[in-house]
Motif scaffolding. Structure first.
Motif, PDB file in Angstrom:
ATOM      1  N   ALA A 209     -49.835   0.948  43.797  1.00 25.14           N
ATOM      2  CA  ALA A 209     -48.953   0.163  44.653  1.00 25.14           C
ATOM      3  C   ALA A 209     -47.950  -0.656  43.851  1.00 25.14           C
ATOM      4  CB  ALA A 209     -49.767  -0.766  45.545  1.00 25.14           C
ATOM      5  N   GLN A 210     -48.290  -1.009  42.604  1.00 29.00           N
ATOM      6  CA  GLN A 210     -47.428  -1.944  41.883  1.00 29.00           C
ATOM      7  C   GLN A 210     -46.253  -1.276  41.188  1.00 29.00           C
ATOM      8  OE1 GLN A 210     -50.435  -3.623  39.468  1.00 29.00           O
ATOM      9  NE2 GLN A 210     -51.077  -5.069  41.023  1.00 29.00           N
TER      10      GLN A 210
ATOM     11  N   LYS B  34     -48.531   6.073  46.554  1.00 30.21           N
ATOM     12  CA  LYS B  34     -47.267   6.298  45.847  1.00 30.21           C
ATOM     13  C   LYS B  34     -47.495   7.364  44.781  1.00 30.21           C
ATOM     14  CE  LYS B  34     -44.949   2.584  44.654  1.00 30.21           C
ATOM     15  NZ  LYS B  34     -45.402   1.339  44.025  1.00 30.21           N
TER      16      LYS B  34
ATOM     17  N   TYR C 110     -57.727  -0.234  48.230  1.00 27.54           N
ATOM     18  CA  TYR C 110     -56.836  -0.838  47.250  1.00 27.54           C
ATOM     19  C   TYR C 110     -56.997  -2.353  47.258  1.00 27.54           C
ATOM     20  CZ  TYR C 110     -52.695  -1.958  44.624  1.00 27.54           C
ATOM     21  OH  TYR C 110     -51.852  -2.448  43.664  1.00 27.54           O
TER      22      TYR C 110
ATOM     23  N   ARG D  29     -50.327   1.762  50.803  1.00 29.34           N
ATOM     24  CA  ARG D  29     -50.707   1.682  49.386  1.00 29.34           C
ATOM     25  C   ARG D  29     -50.839   3.062  48.746  1.00 29.34           C
ATOM     26  NH1 ARG D  29     -48.836  -2.513  49.360  1.00 29.34           N
ATOM     27  NH2 ARG D  29     -49.780  -4.562  49.535  1.00 29.34           N
TER      28      ARG D  29
ATOM     29  N   GLN E 276     -40.226   4.753  51.013  1.00 32.58           N
ATOM     30  CA  GLN E 276     -39.119   4.321  50.163  1.00 32.58           C
ATOM     31  C   GLN E 276     -39.243   4.884  48.753  1.00 32.58           C
ATOM     32  OE1 GLN E 276     -38.200   0.229  50.725  1.00 32.58           O
ATOM     33  NE2 GLN E 276     -36.189   0.440  49.758  1.00 32.58           N
ATOM     34  N   CYS E 277     -38.086   5.029  48.101  1.00 33.88           N
ATOM     35  CA  CYS E 277     -38.068   5.485  46.719  1.00 33.88           C
ATOM     36  C   CYS E 277     -38.241   4.279  45.792  1.00 33.88           C
ATOM     37  CB  CYS E 277     -36.753   6.194  46.403  1.00 33.88           C
ATOM     38  SG  CYS E 277     -36.635   6.686  44.677  1.00 33.88           S
ATOM     39  N   PHE E 278     -39.096   4.430  44.787  1.00 32.28           N
ATOM     40  CA  PHE E 278     -39.384   3.310  43.878  1.00 32.28           C
ATOM     41  C   PHE E 278     -38.942   3.573  42.451  1.00 32.28           C
ATOM     42  CE2 PHE E 278     -41.748  -0.174  45.880  1.00 32.28           C
ATOM     43  CZ  PHE E 278     -41.799   0.308  47.174  1.00 32.28           C
TER      44      PHE E 278
ATOM     45  N   HIS F 205     -30.078   4.697  45.705  1.00 24.29           N
ATOM     46  CA  HIS F 205     -31.496   4.376  45.519  1.00 24.29           C
ATOM     47  C   HIS F 205     -32.030   3.428  46.597  1.00 24.29           C
ATOM     48  CE1 HIS F 205     -35.242   3.132  43.813  1.00 24.29           C
ATOM     49  NE2 HIS F 205     -34.803   1.974  43.393  1.00 24.29           N
TER      50      HIS F 205
ATOM     51  N   MET G 185     -44.510  -7.523  46.617  1.00 28.93           N
ATOM     52  CA  MET G 185     -45.104  -6.311  46.072  1.00 28.93           C
ATOM     53  C   MET G 185     -44.658  -5.059  46.803  1.00 28.93           C
ATOM     54  SD  MET G 185     -48.909  -6.050  44.656  1.00 28.93           S
ATOM     55  CE  MET G 185     -49.789  -4.860  45.617  1.00 28.93           C
ATOM     56  N   ASP G 186     -44.001  -5.225  47.945  1.00 28.88           N
ATOM     57  CA  ASP G 186     -43.535  -4.031  48.648  1.00 28.88           C
ATOM     58  C   ASP G 186     -42.058  -3.746  48.380  1.00 28.88           C
ATOM     59  OD1 ASP G 186     -46.005  -3.666  49.654  1.00 28.88           O
ATOM     60  OD2 ASP G 186     -45.598  -4.602  51.595  1.00 28.88           O
ATOM     61  N   MET G 187     -41.410  -4.617  47.633  1.00 26.94           N
ATOM     62  CA  MET G 187     -39.972  -4.458  47.420  1.00 26.94           C
ATOM     63  C   MET G 187     -39.727  -3.654  46.150  1.00 26.94           C
ATOM     64  SD  MET G 187     -37.123  -7.447  47.204  1.00 26.94           S
ATOM     65  CE  MET G 187     -35.476  -7.132  46.570  1.00 26.94           C
ATOM     66  N   PRO G 188     -38.981  -2.535  46.238  1.00 28.73           N
ATOM     67  CA  PRO G 188     -38.712  -1.745  45.034  1.00 28.73           C
ATOM     68  C   PRO G 188     -37.792  -2.496  44.073  1.00 28.73           C
ATOM     69  CG  PRO G 188     -38.159  -0.521  47.029  1.00 28.73           C
ATOM     70  CD  PRO G 188     -38.374  -1.935  47.423  1.00 28.73           C
TER      71      PRO G 188
ATOM     72  N   PHE H  92     -43.356  -6.893  41.742  1.00 27.50           N
ATOM     73  CA  PHE H  92     -44.537  -7.425  41.045  1.00 27.50           C
ATOM     74  C   PHE H  92     -44.395  -7.159  39.545  1.00 27.50           C
ATOM     75  CE2 PHE H  92     -48.781  -7.348  39.314  1.00 27.50           C
ATOM     76  CZ  PHE H  92     -49.464  -8.341  40.009  1.00 27.50           C
TER      77      PHE H  92
ATOM     78  N   THR I  93     -42.240  -2.000  41.564  1.00 27.04           N
ATOM     79  CA  THR I  93     -42.009  -3.074  42.529  1.00 27.04           C
ATOM     80  C   THR I  93     -41.602  -4.362  41.825  1.00 27.04           C
ATOM     81  OG1 THR I  93     -44.244  -3.910  42.399  1.00 27.04           O
ATOM     82  CG2 THR I  93     -43.836  -2.153  43.992  1.00 27.04           C
TER      83      THR I  93
ATOM     84  N   GLN J  18     -45.592   2.233  51.029  1.00 26.98           N
ATOM     85  CA  GLN J  18     -46.163   1.044  50.432  1.00 26.98           C
ATOM     86  C   GLN J  18     -47.168   0.368  51.373  1.00 26.98           C
ATOM     87  OE1 GLN J  18     -45.520   0.729  47.356  1.00 26.98           O
ATOM     88  NE2 GLN J  18     -46.024  -1.348  46.763  1.00 26.98           N
TER      89      GLN J  18
END
Lengths: 788, 219
Positions: free
Chosen positions: A367-368, B153, B13, B151, B186-188, B195, A433-436, A373, A371, B148
């Protein structure tokens, strides 16, 4: 007067002057990078903001990272290392003063080459400081900015290699009598660790960048193909990239250790453990980079090993933390500004380190990854721990560098404002933590608005704190109260430095572990208010050389030519050649002489020379460089479905004969080294000549081999596939090493033309090492590229 | 195997995250606490005193030894817990029991292909409480595919296929415009100009609505 002033700063090779150049330049780049950060925080303050367009934001995010890591944090540590390592160990200067100036100018011009991308069509590099491929390929990033950023990084890698060899050799070879390893100040120790990491990590970046530039300019397929591609870049980049985190951090930790000892009035608790922890960090740091790749789909066992190693690196850091706290136990802490920043650095590092343990987990990383985080975590480590520590170092050493005191009240205000600002920016990120990362904007329904607004407000407060810092520096420089020779009652040797540079002879070798104590300093008539202020132009004059800046300018213009076109490249090459010839001619006429220092504590290198030590350091970095290149070759070959069988492309008999020619040249070189020991100079010249001739023949055969491949039917070129890409790049780089060797051989032949001196003997011997290394690389390249 | 009993990635998680958090808060409080407390407790009294020095190395190494042992114990616990959770993430059901969807990232959207060939861009509809296996790859640059909220990815890389899975419950705290539970896709990984806008929606439907949708031709 102005001319002398200008000449001094352009041509200086004095370690203190170069240190000040590093100091000023790093803050200049910090200013640029901080502006970019402010733009980004302004853009992210509210949802759907249109302050920056996506193209501008991506450039800002990329250049902010690059400038801060490569052109601010690391060089600021180097600035202090330059200035204070020689006096701390009782040396007059660094081992190779001209190389020191060279490494500074390469660093400065490299930054400009990367930054100038903003003014080129399409803007600066925009693929993030991590340069993930294939976004960096010419197909997805056709702008010159990416080429220029990579060129800037190549220049900075060269700077780092030269600088690292220099500082390492200084520490190993220029310690004063009695300055044994265990008496070395902790700052010197931690710079030593930093240098080891830089020496072996940066060549990996350099190899990656060369492959990247060759993809972009020659059309090779390292990072655009499926067989190499993203995973190859990830491996090559992070093998460098993770040690780089500690490269940025360790100088600050070393400075904090010095500050702790002075402001608690105690020696460091368990110094030996601290040194052992440093060694552990250096070793483990090379084995943990895979935690940046948990989600790329690498093997799960690898992921588990990287998780364990990453968690393991927190153990030596934990030990260091105990050492810091135990040092304060029952001591007498004086909360002056340097100590405040040191404590701030450690407190912030605790948060950065603990969140790093979260990131080390192969499961939590799911998850991290990518992000805010992570953004929060590494800013706590790199900005917080490192920057606050280096601010502490600035407050601590500024009086020695300028002879003026800084204002304590402004310093404390700076500390309070920046610690509040810093935490306001980065603490909210742990809840995002959910924001890219690296997104230009977000919509209101995500709920990320309020935390981002707090972070943006924090960034303005943080910047305001640094305006206080700047005004403190300016105020102190123009009308600060004079500082005594040792305003903090420091106990390391730099505080004894006296007129003419170098530490006062007294105090050297005084015995108490790690803390050579000085007797009453004020009674020493040699002490002046600052060591730097006392260097007049007449003393500095012997230290001038115009060659480092010329050489750096030539190399930088040539590499900028990769982005700006062939004429610029040629112009750079001409300047570079001119500078090299000039440098060589200076040497032939003994124009730049550094007086030898009396031998000090050189354990365990009593019997060797400093040039040899430098050459060995260089060769060890070349090991990583060729290791990464050959490793990349193995990687793509393993992943590529088709590879031409041995003998189907290459003419093995010709290449075999060529191999024998090169090895024979190794033999003649070996004989030359043997003969020069006996002083048979004529014999030596014949052997050097044969080595040169054999090397030239090797290159001619190589050239004809290349010609046949490129014009054959079907042609075998760098663009036709990975076999071609790897063959031409690896043999090309090896060939470049051979050509460099041939140039050096011509120089040796000129140098030995009239008679034998001990200096010539040393030069020939050290070149023999280099030539043996180049031969040895071929011994690996030949079977790997031709026979299997 | 305390974690594997929980059937849903997000909850699994979270329990692992909390384990790390507890240790971090304890360690952080002790160290930051001492860093604040000690300078106050042992502040310098009086004016400047002469610098002290000791002939011998200071320090009782038992304290460091104890801390190192404690750290190793803690880190082994967390690492082991992480391995267990990763196992849970990796043990995806096969396509007989789960719905297997091909996911392809490109600049700048996600393309979903269902087993029956149904092809949708930017919108992934799945039935609730059913395992869904995603086979993620990229058409061009390096992307990273994430839901996300659940949880999960994984990186989307040209030439590589990374498999992740999830099973989404039909109930959630807030429902989307569709009237069903919705999650953000979403793309990370920075992938160029678009993006920030490389997003999509995951809609968790009840089984009948999903089968109607699955057999229809519309997106």
């Amino acid at each position: 007067m102005v001319k002398t002033w200008l000449k001094r700063w352009l041509y200086t090779t004095d370690h203190k002057d170069v240190g000040i150049l590093y100091f000023v330049t790093s803050f200049y780049f910090a200013f640029l990078a901080a502006l970019l950060a402010l733009f980004m925080r302004t853009q992210l303050a509210i949802p759907n903001n249109k302050f920056l367009a996506a193209a501008e934001y991506n450039q800002a995010v990329t250049m902010h990272g690059l400038l801060m890591v490569f052109w601010f944090l690391s060089p600021l540590g180097i600035a202090f290392a330059n200035y204070f390592i020689p006096p701390q160990i009782g040396a007059k200067d660094l081992a190779f003063p001209r190389l020191n100036a060279l490494s500074y100018w390469l660093y400065a011009f490299g930054g400009l080459v990367a930054f100038i991308g903003f003014f080129s069509p399409g803007g600066a590099a925009n693929a993030g400081w991590t340069n993930y491929s294939p976004l960096t390929s010419i197909q997805f990033s056709p702008n010159a900015g990416e080429t220029l950023a990579a060129a800037g990084l190549i220049i900075v890698s060269a700077s780092v290699t030269v600088g690292t060899i220099n500082i390492l050799t200084t520490i190993l070879f220029h310690r004063a009598p009695g300055m044994t390893f265990m008496k070395m100040p902790m700052f010197t120790w931690f710079i030593f660790f930093t240098m080891l990491q830089m020496l072996w990590a940066f060549p990996s970046l350099l190899a990656g960048l060369i492959m990247l530039e060759s993809d972009r300019i020659l059309g090779t397929l390292f990072f655009t193909s499926v067989a190499g591609g993203s995973i190859l870049w990830d491996n090559v980049f992070w093998f460098f990239g993770h040690p780089e985190v500690y490269v940025v951090l360790l100088p600050a930790i070393g400075a904090v250790m010095e500050i702790f000892q002075v402001f608690t009035n105690r020696t460091l608790y368990a110094k030996k453990i601290a040194v052992a922890a440093g060694f552990a960090i250096v070793t483990i740091s090379f084995m943990i980079y895979g935690h940046h790749m948990f989600l790329t789909g690498i093997n799960v066992t690898e992921q588990e090993v990287f998780t364990i190693n990453t968690e393991a690196v927190s153990v030596p850091f934990g030990a260091l933390m105990v050492i810091f706290i135990a040092t304060m136990y029952r001591s007498a802490v004086k909360l002056a500004t340097p100590m405040l920043f040191a404590l701030g650095s450690l407190a912030i590092f605790v948060v950065g380190g603990l969140t790093g343990v979260f990131n080390s987990s192969l499961a939590l990383d799911i998850a991290q990854r990518g992000t805010f985080f992570v953004v929060g975590h590494f800013h706590y480590v790199m900005v917080g721990a490192s920057l606050f520590g280096l601010f502490g170092a600035t407050y601590y050493w500024w009086p020695k560098m300028t002879g003026k005191m800084l204002s304590e009240s402004l310093g404390k205000l700076h500390f309070i404002v920046s610690i509040i600002g810093f935490n306001l920016i980065f603490f909210p990120m742990f809840f995002l933590m959910d924001m890219p990362r690296r997104i230009v904007t977000y919509t209101a329904d995500t709920g990320w608005g309020p935390l981002n607004l707090i972070a943006s407000i924090g960034s303005y407060i943080f910047i305001f704190g640094h305006l206080i810092f700047l005004s403190n520096l300016v105020r102190s420089y123009s009308r600060g109260p004079p500082a005594g020779p040792n305003p903090w009652h420091g106990t390391t040797l730099e505080w004894t430095s006296w007129k003419g540079g170098g530490p006062s002879p007294m105090g050297v070798g005084a015995s108490s572990i790690g803390r050579p104590i000085l007797s009453s300093l004020s009674a020493d008539p040699h002490n002046v208010k600052s060591s730097h202020g006392s260097i007049g132009p007449e003393i500095a004059h012997q230290h001038w050389s115009s060659r480092p800046i010329q050489l750096s300018l030539g190399l930088s213009i040539a590499l900028a030519g990769l982005g700006f076109g062939f004429p610029i490249f040629v112009l750079g090459l001409v300047l570079l050649t001119w500078a090299l010839v000039g440098w060589a001619s200076d040497d032939l006429h003994d124009k730049f002489m550094v007086p030898d220092e009396p031998p000090g504590d050189r354990w365990p290198f009593q019997t060797t020379t400093k040039l040899k030590l430098g050459m060995w350091a260089f060769i060890s970095s070349e090991f990583t460089f060729f290791g990464v290149l050959l490793g990349s070759y193995a990687f793509v070959r393993y992943n590529f479905s088709y590879w031409p069988p041995p003998g189907s492309i290459h003419n093995i008999p010709v290449a075999g004969v060529n191999t024998i020619i090169l090895l024979t040249s190794g033999l003649t070189m070996l004989l030359a080294v043997q003969s020069i020991k006996t002083g048979a100079i004529k014999h030596v010249r014949t052997l050097l000549g044969s080595t040169l001739a054999l090397g030239v023949v090797f290159m001619i055969i190589k050239g004809s081999e290349w010609y046949d491949l490129l014009t054959g039917s079907p042609p075998f070129t760098p663009q036709t596939g990975l076999p071609g890409s790897t063959f031409f790049v690896i043999t090309g780089i090896h060939g470049a090493h051979v050509i460099a060797g041939l140039v050096a051989l011509v120089y040796l032949l000129v140098r030995t033309r009239n008679g034998w001196t001990p200096g010539k003997r040393a030069t020939v011997e050290h070149f023999g090492l280099y030539w043996a290394f180049v031969d040895m690389v071929w011994v690996f390249v030949f079977p790997l590229l031709y026979l299997v | 195997m305390a974690f594997a009993s929980v059937a849903e990635p997000a909850a699994t998680y979270q329990s692992l995250f909390n384990l790390y958090l507890i240790f971090a808060i304890i360690a952080g409080t002790i160290t930051i606490g001492s860093l604040i407390l000690f300078p106050i407790l042992y502040r310098r009294k009086g004016t400047d005193e002469e610098p002290r020095t000791e002939k011998k190395q200071r320090g009782n190494l038992k304290v460091i030894g104890l801390v190192i042992v404690l750290m190793i114990a803690t880190l082994s616990t967390t690492a082991y817990a992480s391995f267990t959770v990763k196992d849970f993430y990796l043990r995806h059901p096969d396509c007989k029991t789960a719905i297997c969807v091909e996911v392809e990232g490109f600049q700048w959207a996600w393309n979903f292909t269902y087993p029956n060939g149904k092809n949708v861009v930017g919108l992934l509809r799945v039935p609730q409480d059913t395992p869904v296996v995603l086979n993620v790859t990229s058409r061009d640059v390096f992307h990273s595919f994430a839901i996300q909220g659940l949880r999960i990815k994984t990186d989307a890389i040209l030439g590589r296929h990374n498999v992740i899975w999830f099973s989404a419950p039909g109930s959630c705290s807030s429902f989307g415009k569709s009237g069903f539970c919705e999650y953000r896709i979403q793309c990370f990984e920075l992938c160029g100009l678009g993006h920030a806008f490389m997003t999509g929606r995951l809609i968790v439907m009840d089984p009948t609505s999903f089968s109607n949708y699955y057999n229809s031709s519309g997106p």
